[in-house]
Design an enzyme around this catalytic site. Structure first.
Site, PDB file in Angstrom:
ATOM      1  N   ARG A  63      -4.055 -27.619 -16.126  1.00 53.53           N
ATOM      2  CA  ARG A  63      -5.034 -27.808 -17.206  1.00 53.53           C
ATOM      3  C   ARG A  63      -5.210 -29.301 -17.446  1.00 53.53           C
ATOM      4  O   ARG A  63      -6.158 -29.896 -16.943  1.00 53.53           O
ATOM      5  CB  ARG A  63      -4.586 -27.069 -18.485  1.00 53.53           C
ATOM      6  CG  ARG A  63      -5.708 -26.903 -19.501  1.00 53.53           C
ATOM      7  CD  ARG A  63      -6.041 -28.153 -20.294  1.00 53.53           C
ATOM      8  NE  ARG A  63      -4.965 -28.590 -21.162  1.00 53.53           N
ATOM      9  CZ  ARG A  63      -5.003 -29.713 -21.866  1.00 53.53           C
ATOM     10  NH1 ARG A  63      -6.053 -30.519 -21.789  1.00 53.53           N
ATOM     11  NH2 ARG A  63      -3.992 -30.066 -22.629  1.00 53.53           N
ATOM     12  N   HIS A  75       2.492 -32.982 -27.127  1.00 48.59           N
ATOM     13  CA  HIS A  75       1.655 -33.312 -25.964  1.00 48.59           C
ATOM     14  C   HIS A  75       1.361 -34.803 -26.051  1.00 48.59           C
ATOM     15  O   HIS A  75       0.689 -35.237 -26.992  1.00 48.59           O
ATOM     16  CB  HIS A  75       0.366 -32.479 -26.045  1.00 48.59           C
ATOM     17  CG  HIS A  75      -0.650 -32.798 -24.997  1.00 48.59           C
ATOM     18  ND1 HIS A  75      -0.800 -32.046 -23.851  1.00 48.59           N
ATOM     19  CD2 HIS A  75      -1.589 -33.776 -24.919  1.00 48.59           C
ATOM     20  CE1 HIS A  75      -1.793 -32.545 -23.115  1.00 48.59           C
ATOM     21  NE2 HIS A  75      -2.287 -33.590 -23.747  1.00 48.59           N
ATOM     22  N   HIS A  77      26.296 -54.571  -6.001  1.00 48.92           N
ATOM     23  CA  HIS A  77      25.959 -53.171  -6.299  1.00 48.92           C
ATOM     24  C   HIS A  77      26.432 -52.262  -5.169  1.00 48.92           C
ATOM     25  O   HIS A  77      27.032 -51.214  -5.399  1.00 48.92           O
ATOM     26  CB  HIS A  77      24.446 -53.018  -6.483  1.00 48.92           C
ATOM     27  CG  HIS A  77      23.943 -53.544  -7.782  1.00 48.92           C
ATOM     28  ND1 HIS A  77      23.262 -52.771  -8.685  1.00 48.92           N
ATOM     29  CD2 HIS A  77      24.043 -54.777  -8.335  1.00 48.92           C
ATOM     30  CE1 HIS A  77      22.942 -53.514  -9.742  1.00 48.92           C
ATOM     31  NE2 HIS A  77      23.405 -54.727  -9.547  1.00 48.92           N
TER      32      HIS A  77
HETATM   33  C1  HCA Z   1      -7.949 -33.466 -24.477  1.00 47.51           C
HETATM   34  C2  HCA Z   1      -7.192 -32.384 -25.197  1.00 47.51           C
HETATM   35  C3  HCA Z   1      -5.709 -32.525 -25.185  1.00 47.51           C
HETATM   36  C4  HCA Z   1      -5.165 -31.295 -25.903  1.00 47.51           C
HETATM   37  C5  HCA Z   1      -3.720 -31.305 -26.184  1.00 47.51           C
HETATM   38  C6  HCA Z   1      -3.201 -30.044 -26.828  1.00 47.51           C
HETATM   39  C7  HCA Z   1      -5.258 -33.808 -25.910  1.00 47.51           C
HETATM   40  O1  HCA Z   1      -8.173 -34.491 -25.072  1.00 47.51           O
HETATM   41  O2  HCA Z   1      -8.348 -33.267 -23.320  1.00 47.51           O
HETATM   42  O3  HCA Z   1      -3.858 -29.028 -26.789  1.00 47.51           O
HETATM   43  O4  HCA Z   1      -2.093 -30.099 -27.363  1.00 47.51           O
HETATM   44  O5  HCA Z   1      -4.682 -34.689 -25.277  1.00 47.51           O
HETATM   45  O6  HCA Z   1      -5.498 -33.892 -27.102  1.00 47.51           O
HETATM   46  O7  HCA Z   1      -5.230 -32.589 -23.856  1.00 47.51           O
HETATM   47 CU    CU Z   2      -4.202 -34.303 -23.262  1.00 50.51          CU
END
Ligand code: HCA
Ligand code: CU
Length: 388
Positions: free
Chosen positions: A14, A198, A294
């Site tokens: 994704r 993320h 090393h």
């Molecule tokens: C993007 C969306 C995302 C979504 C992250 C998530 C981001 O900008 O393409 O769903 O937690 O980085 O915000 O990847």
């Molecule tokens: Cu993202």
């Protein structure tokens, strides 16, 4: 303790597909999911079925296979997207909507009240259709959103009692570990839900931020293989593994670590990339020791200069010998590996020759071996002559 319980949400199919050179065929997706499933990631996130007809079909292909990993897809906060996604047979939906001033203005044009109403509508619809589906709600660009806005949204959505997990997204790679820690800790306290992080890597903090999220109580971390993703990508799978392994090897014992080189190479090949020389674990330089000091210590005990054991990842260490920083311990180890019984003075002589020549140009291993063989030959001749 989150480090013992965290799950990886592997988003190569994704977020990774948003990388400049990534377009995966159905066969490649099947191969990648197979490898990631074997490796042991808990969840695999796939591109929204609304992206394209093939994207939709590919999710169906994957969900039909019966992997151990839960298969998720990632959608906008949108009923049509939700309907299509539900129809693919995925185990979970990851829903995202922007809450930063920038995204509210330029992405969807909704204010906070409208975001909350939309979230309630879409997630209520999903729960009605599939009461057991794993449902995650995330705010895009969390770290440039106003704190008051974020809390309003998360608390309102938490009150609905519809979601299993909240996500926080450092969409532009702007957050610091301290900011991530504070945000995650606050959400854990206020919502008592699982929290996913993320993190983009624009300013180099993606691994540190993921670690801070876990320290603050996050339960899920998003990764992609080699870190591929929008712009320069997100937390890399191998980098997260390296980080957690060095905290405590037990944290990553659940994964089949020896598959990592194959996984990194597979994505590098498909995306027409080289694995960076300084990549975590699988970079060409990751287990090469050079300076004489090393080399000596590593030959005696690798833990002196290695925090990761290459053999745990199916890899081997290398001692670079043919350079001016070399030392005689490394040269002796090479002569022993060749089965040559050279006395210390001879090894020191060869070391001296290597250093002298390397001042002009580094030597290949074949050239070093030739020097050692010649030295051994001279010793035999000398012994024979002495015996006459
Ligand atoms: C993007 C969306 C995302 C979504 C992250 C998530 C981001 O900008 O393409 O769903 O937690 O980085 O915000 O990847
Ligand atoms: Cu993202």
């Amino acid at each position: 303790m989150p480090f013992n319980q965290f799950s990886i949400i592997e988003s190569t199919l994704r977020e990774g597909e948003q990388f400049n050179t990534a377009t995966f065929t159905t066969a490649q997706k099947v191969e990648i999911v197979g490898l990631l499933d074997d490796f042991g990631v808990e969840m695999i996130e796939m591109t929204s079925p609304s992206a394209s007809p093939q994207s939709e079909e590919d999710i169906r292909v994957i969900t039909r296979q019966g992997y151990k990993a839960r298969i998720l897809t990632h959608i906008r906060c949108h009923k049509d997207d939700a309907r299509r996604a539900l129809d693919t047979g995925v185990d979970g939906l990851d829903i995202v909507i922007g809450t930063s001033p920038q995204l509210m203005q330029h992405s969807h044009g909704k204010n906070i009240r409208q975001i909350i109403d939309l979230a309630a509508d879409v997630m209520g619809f999903i729960r009605e259709q599939k009461p057991d589906i794993i449902l995650r709600f995330s705010t895009e660009d969390t770290f440039r959103s106003r704190e008051a806005d974020l809390l309003r949204v998360y608390l309102a959505v938490a009150d609905l009692g519809l979601v299993n997990r909240f996500g926080v997204a450092d969409t532009v790679g702007v957050a610091t570990p301290n900011q991530v820690y504070a945000m995650v800790q606050q959400l854990v306290r206020l919502t008592k839900l699982d929290i996913e992080f993320h993190g983009h890597n624009d300013s180099g903090c993606a691994i540190a931020n993921a670690t801070a999220a876990l320290e603050a109580g996050a339960t899920h971390i998003d990764t992609t293989v080699l870190g591929i993703g929008e712009r320069n990508g997100i937390t890399p799978l191998g980098g997260l593994v390296a980080r957690l392994y060095t905290l405590n090897r037990e944290y990553v014992r659940k994964y089949k670590l020896t598959l990592l080189p194959q996984i990194d190479q597979k994505i590098a090949d498909i995306c027409d990339l080289d694995i960076p020389f300084n990549n975590y674990i699988t970079g060409a330089a990751a287990f090469i020791h050079k300076a004489g000091i090393h080399a000596k210590a590593v030959l005696a005990d690798p833990t002196t200069y290695e925090i990761l054991r290459p053999e745990d990842f199916g890899l081997t260490r290398e001692i670079a010998i043919g350079h001016r920083l070399t030392g005689w311990n490394a040269v002796r180890a090479r002569s022993q590996a060749l089965g040559l019984l050279l006395d210390d003075d001879t090894v020191r002589d060869v070391t001296h020759t290597i250093k002298q020549r390397a001042d002009t140009q580094p030597l290949t291993l074949a050239e070093i071996d030739a020097l050692l063989q010649e030295a051994a030959g001279r010793l035999i001749v000398a012994a024979v002559e002495a015996g006459k």
